[in-house]
Design a protein around this motif. Structure first.
Motif, PDB file in Angstrom:
ATOM      1  N   SER A  13       0.717  -1.251  -0.131  1.00 44.77           N
ATOM      2  CA  SER A  13       0.122  -0.094   0.021  1.00 44.77           C
ATOM      3  C   SER A  13       0.772   1.227  -0.038  1.00 44.77           C
ATOM      4  CB  SER A  13      -0.931  -0.141   1.427  1.00 44.77           C
ATOM      5  OG  SER A  13      -1.516   1.149   1.442  1.00 44.77           O
ATOM      6  N   SER A  14       0.638   2.219  -1.192  1.00 45.04           N
ATOM      7  CA  SER A  14       1.147   3.454  -0.893  1.00 45.04           C
ATOM      8  C   SER A  14       0.109   4.419  -0.211  1.00 45.04           C
ATOM      9  CB  SER A  14       1.182   4.076  -2.487  1.00 45.04           C
ATOM     10  OG  SER A  14       1.909   3.147  -3.079  1.00 45.04           O
ATOM     11  N   GLY A  15       0.571   5.497  -0.322  1.00 47.68           N
ATOM     12  CA  GLY A  15      -0.354   6.687   0.512  1.00 47.68           C
ATOM     13  C   GLY A  15       0.170   7.340   1.634  1.00 47.68           C
ATOM     14  N   SER A  16       1.231   6.926   2.393  1.00 45.81           N
ATOM     15  CA  SER A  16       1.780   7.568   3.273  1.00 45.81           C
ATOM     16  C   SER A  16       2.149   8.993   3.117  1.00 45.81           C
ATOM     17  CB  SER A  16       2.978   6.716   3.846  1.00 45.81           C
ATOM     18  OG  SER A  16       4.145   6.847   2.892  1.00 45.81           O
ATOM     19  N   ILE A  17       2.790   9.374   1.973  1.00 47.61           N
ATOM     20  CA  ILE A  17       3.103  10.594   1.659  1.00 47.61           C
ATOM     21  C   ILE A  17       2.076  11.583   1.151  1.00 47.61           C
ATOM     22  CG2 ILE A  17       4.481  12.014   0.146  1.00 47.61           C
ATOM     23  CD1 ILE A  17       6.698   9.844  -0.336  1.00 47.61           C
ATOM     24  N   ALA A  18       0.936  10.911   0.487  1.00 44.83           N
ATOM     25  CA  ALA A  18      -0.269  11.469   0.167  1.00 44.83           C
ATOM     26  C   ALA A  18      -1.032  12.019   1.377  1.00 44.83           C
ATOM     27  CB  ALA A  18      -1.326  10.737  -0.888  1.00 44.83           C
TER      28      ALA A  18
ATOM     29  N   ILE B  29       2.291  -3.883   3.368  1.00 45.60           N
ATOM     30  CA  ILE B  29       3.786  -3.344   3.089  1.00 45.60           C
ATOM     31  C   ILE B  29       3.820  -2.111   2.442  1.00 45.60           C
ATOM     32  CG2 ILE B  29       5.744  -4.365   1.839  1.00 45.60           C
ATOM     33  CD1 ILE B  29       4.217  -7.098   2.041  1.00 45.60           C
ATOM     34  N   ASN B  30       4.871  -1.264   2.714  1.00 46.78           N
ATOM     35  CA  ASN B  30       5.167   0.115   2.250  1.00 46.78           C
ATOM     36  C   ASN B  30       6.898   0.086   2.206  1.00 46.78           C
ATOM     37  OD1 ASN B  30       4.862   2.245   0.700  1.00 46.78           O
ATOM     38  ND2 ASN B  30       3.885   3.354   2.475  1.00 46.78           N
ATOM     39  N   GLU B  31       7.169   0.848   1.434  1.00 43.86           N
ATOM     40  CA  GLU B  31       8.606   1.371   1.494  1.00 43.86           C
ATOM     41  C   GLU B  31       8.761   2.139   2.813  1.00 43.86           C
ATOM     42  OE1 GLU B  31      10.550   3.192  -2.156  1.00 43.86           O
ATOM     43  OE2 GLU B  31      12.520   2.818  -1.072  1.00 43.86           O
ATOM     44  N   ASN B  32      10.093   1.906   3.578  1.00 41.96           N
ATOM     45  CA  ASN B  32      10.312   2.714   4.520  1.00 41.96           C
ATOM     46  C   ASN B  32      10.743   4.089   4.204  1.00 41.96           C
ATOM     47  OD1 ASN B  32      10.574   3.570   7.234  1.00 41.96           O
ATOM     48  ND2 ASN B  32      12.105   1.759   7.809  1.00 41.96           N
ATOM     49  N   ASP B  33       9.914   4.878   3.612  1.00 39.53           N
ATOM     50  CA  ASP B  33      10.234   6.512   3.156  1.00 39.53           C
ATOM     51  C   ASP B  33      11.204   7.056   4.097  1.00 39.53           C
ATOM     52  OD1 ASP B  33       8.980   5.828   0.343  1.00 39.53           O
ATOM     53  OD2 ASP B  33       7.044   6.017   1.415  1.00 39.53           O
ATOM     54  N   THR B  34      10.902   6.922   5.350  1.00 38.11           N
ATOM     55  CA  THR B  34      11.419   7.908   6.309  1.00 38.11           C
ATOM     56  C   THR B  34      13.137   7.797   6.388  1.00 38.11           C
ATOM     57  OG1 THR B  34       9.422   7.964   7.270  1.00 38.11           O
ATOM     58  CG2 THR B  34      11.218   8.594   8.686  1.00 38.11           C
TER      59      THR B  34
ATOM     60  N   ASP C 271       9.244   3.543  -6.285  1.00 33.87           N
ATOM     61  CA  ASP C 271       7.790   3.182  -6.608  1.00 33.87           C
ATOM     62  C   ASP C 271       7.292   2.078  -5.925  1.00 33.87           C
ATOM     63  OD1 ASP C 271       7.471   1.140  -8.901  1.00 33.87           O
ATOM     64  OD2 ASP C 271       9.202   2.515  -9.521  1.00 33.87           O
ATOM     65  N   ASN C 272       6.016   1.854  -5.395  1.00 33.79           N
ATOM     66  CA  ASN C 272       5.676   0.727  -5.100  1.00 33.79           C
ATOM     67  C   ASN C 272       5.314  -0.422  -6.002  1.00 33.79           C
ATOM     68  OD1 ASN C 272       6.018   1.768  -2.516  1.00 33.79           O
ATOM     69  ND2 ASN C 272       3.795   1.756  -1.860  1.00 33.79           N
ATOM     70  N   ASP C 273       5.282  -0.273  -7.413  1.00 34.06           N
ATOM     71  CA  ASP C 273       4.957  -1.069  -8.132  1.00 34.06           C
ATOM     72  C   ASP C 273       6.268  -2.132  -8.141  1.00 34.06           C
ATOM     73  OD1 ASP C 273       2.518  -0.090  -9.423  1.00 34.06           O
ATOM     74  OD2 ASP C 273       3.722   1.385 -10.630  1.00 34.06           O
TER      75      ASP C 273
ATOM     76  N   GLY D 217       0.126   9.373  -7.103  1.00 36.65           N
ATOM     77  CA  GLY D 217       1.161   8.482  -6.855  1.00 36.65           C
ATOM     78  C   GLY D 217       2.511   8.533  -7.913  1.00 36.65           C
ATOM     79  N   THR D 218       3.400   7.898  -7.902  1.00 38.94           N
ATOM     80  CA  THR D 218       4.591   8.189  -8.514  1.00 38.94           C
ATOM     81  C   THR D 218       4.534   7.117  -9.683  1.00 38.94           C
ATOM     82  OG1 THR D 218       5.562   6.574  -7.116  1.00 38.94           O
ATOM     83  CG2 THR D 218       6.086   8.938  -6.824  1.00 38.94           C
ATOM     84  N   GLY D 219       4.222   5.997  -9.968  1.00 39.02           N
ATOM     85  CA  GLY D 219       4.234   4.820 -10.645  1.00 39.02           C
ATOM     86  C   GLY D 219       3.382   5.340 -12.139  1.00 39.02           C
TER      87      GLY D 219
HETATM   88  N1  GLU Z   1       5.707   4.857  -0.831  1.00 39.92           N
HETATM   89  C1  GLU Z   1       5.107   5.852  -1.113  1.00 39.92           C
HETATM   90  C2  GLU Z   1       4.045   6.398  -0.113  1.00 39.92           C
HETATM   91  O1  GLU Z   1       3.583   5.530   0.504  1.00 39.92           O
HETATM   92  C3  GLU Z   1       4.435   5.595  -2.483  1.00 39.92           C
HETATM   93  C4  GLU Z   1       5.299   5.285  -3.731  1.00 39.92           C
HETATM   94  C5  GLU Z   1       4.565   5.021  -4.779  1.00 39.92           C
HETATM   95  O2  GLU Z   1       3.434   5.069  -4.893  1.00 39.92           O
HETATM   96  O3  GLU Z   1       5.120   4.194  -5.759  1.00 39.92           O
HETATM   97  O4  GLU Z   1       3.395   7.383  -0.146  1.00 39.92           O
END
Ligand code: GLU
Length: 376
Positions: free
Chosen positions: A53-58, A137-142, A152-154, A216-218
């Motif tokens: 799941s993306s969305g943390s930055i948004a 799961i998400n990327e540990n962006d911090t 990107d989460n793709d 999103g970024t992808g």
């Molecule tokens: N990891 C980023 C987020 O949660 C999003 C990256 C993406 O959407 O590809 O905001």
């Protein structure tokens, strides 16, 4: 055919636009609830589901009142930190009515590329799945800087699919698949339902499509990059419209989507990786009984190992040889060289007394690729 109805393990990538919705404030609870019901349906059939799941930055940018302006990298990282907790709360609430627990897993690129961390991450995800939990799961962006991000989460989702041997990767998008051109600009664009090989021509078609997604970024190009990773890992990729209330059901019912076929099976891809792309750090010399047992599909037990050669860490690739020096196979050792040395020749139930722990067989059958000698 997407294979979604028969898949054992499914990874679903959910983009920021779906989770965060268009409005202000928190996540799009209505969409998440509908998606959770759809995913719970798969779970009820005995299938395992992981969500990327993306969305943390948004969500974080709203939470911190950063508006819609372009963010600096530290601001994005701050927004991710502020948004991730709200994101998880929204997922918790969505799955709760189905009696399903979720678990937050934040990964960085090293977690899927450094083998030791990869093995740790895989073990945790396997445990969560065994416990009936839905990993989110998400990327540990911090903590990641631009140079070491997946970005990107793709792609992250494809690496996760590879790591846990998923059969199907579903990329929920704002478009119902891949077209020969951007259908929003070119009405003649043709939809591609099934792709067997990702040719340069197909990659060229993805240029520009989906560029207007906004949140999103992808874009479509990153979706194809993800599909390429999944394809060689033996996993089918389905690109489909995420805004449908039950997007997984829609795929099963044959609604429009693009399926990119796998090139192999997850198990064969994993064994090929062990056999071919890892430089072995050492060798285990086994007796004839053990060599034959491996040929019959067994794990390598300490009892059958005569000698340990070389230096290797836990999780490293080692080569297995018989006493005549012929290669029996290659595998990932569950013990480092020093511990393997201390337990070789011992029965499995004697290992704990010597080492203070046991990690089971020296090499588990799942982490083993046989050479021709053992297959014969
Ligand atoms: N990891 C980023 C987020 O949660 C999003 C990256 C993406 O959407 O590809 O905001």
């Amino acid at each position: 055919m997407s294979g979604l109805d028969r898949a054992r393990r499914v990874v679903v990538k959910v983009g920021s636009a779906l989770v965060a919705g268009a409005g202000g404030g928190s996540a799009d609870a209505a969409w998440l609830a509908a998606f959770a019901a759809d995913a719970a349906r798969l779970r009820a059939r005995g299938q395992q589901v992981l969500v990327v799941s993306s969305g943390s930055i948004a969500l974080g940018r709203r939470r911190l009142g950063l508006g819609r302006r372009a963010l600096t990298i530290p601001e994005k990282q701050a927004a991710a930190a502020a948004g991730q907790s709200g994101l998880m709360r929204a997922w918790e609430e969505a799955f709760e009515p189905h009696g399903l627990a979720v678990a937050q897993v934040l990964l960085t690129r090293d977690d899927t590329e450094v083998r030791r961390r990869w093995l740790n991450g895989r073990a945790t995800l396997e445990t969560l799945l065994d416990l009936g939990v839905i990993p989110v799961i998400n990327e540990n962006d911090t903590v990641v800087t631009e140079e070491i991000r997946y970005g990107d989460n793709d792609r992250l989702a494809a690496r996760v699919a590879q790591m846990i041997g998923a059969d199907v990767l579903v990329l929920l998008s704002d478009i119902d698949g891949l077209y020969t051109a951007d259908p929003r600009r070119e009405p003649d664009a043709r939809h591609l339902a099934r792709i067997e090989r990702l040719t340069a021509e197909i990659e060229a078609m993805a240029g520009g499509a989906n560029a207007g997604a906004g949140v999103g970024t992808g874009g479509m190009a990153t979706k194809l990059a993800a599909a390429r990773i999944a394809q060689s890992a033996g996993c089918a990729t389905v690109i489909t419209l995420g805004t449908r209330p039950a997007p997984l059901k829609a795929v099963e019912e044959g609604e429009r989507s693009t399926v990119i076929e796998p090139a192999t099976t997850p198990a064969a891809a994993y064994k090929a990786w062990i056999a071919g792309s890892l430089a072995p750090g050492g060798a285990l010399i086994v007796d004839e009984g053990a060599a034959q047992a491996l040929g019959r599909g067994k794990s390598l037990l300490a009892a059958g190992v005569r000698r340990v050669e070389g230096r290797f860490g836990k999780g490293d690739a080692v080569v297995i040889r018989d006493e005549a020096g012929r290669e029996v196979g290659r595998g990932l050792s569950r013990y480092d060289a020093a511990d393997a040395e201390r337990v070789c020749g011992l029965k499995s139930d004697a290992i704990e007394a010597v080492l203070g722990y046991t990690a089971g067989p020296l090499i588990h059958v799942d982490d083993l690729a046989l050479a021709d000698r053992a297959k014969a």
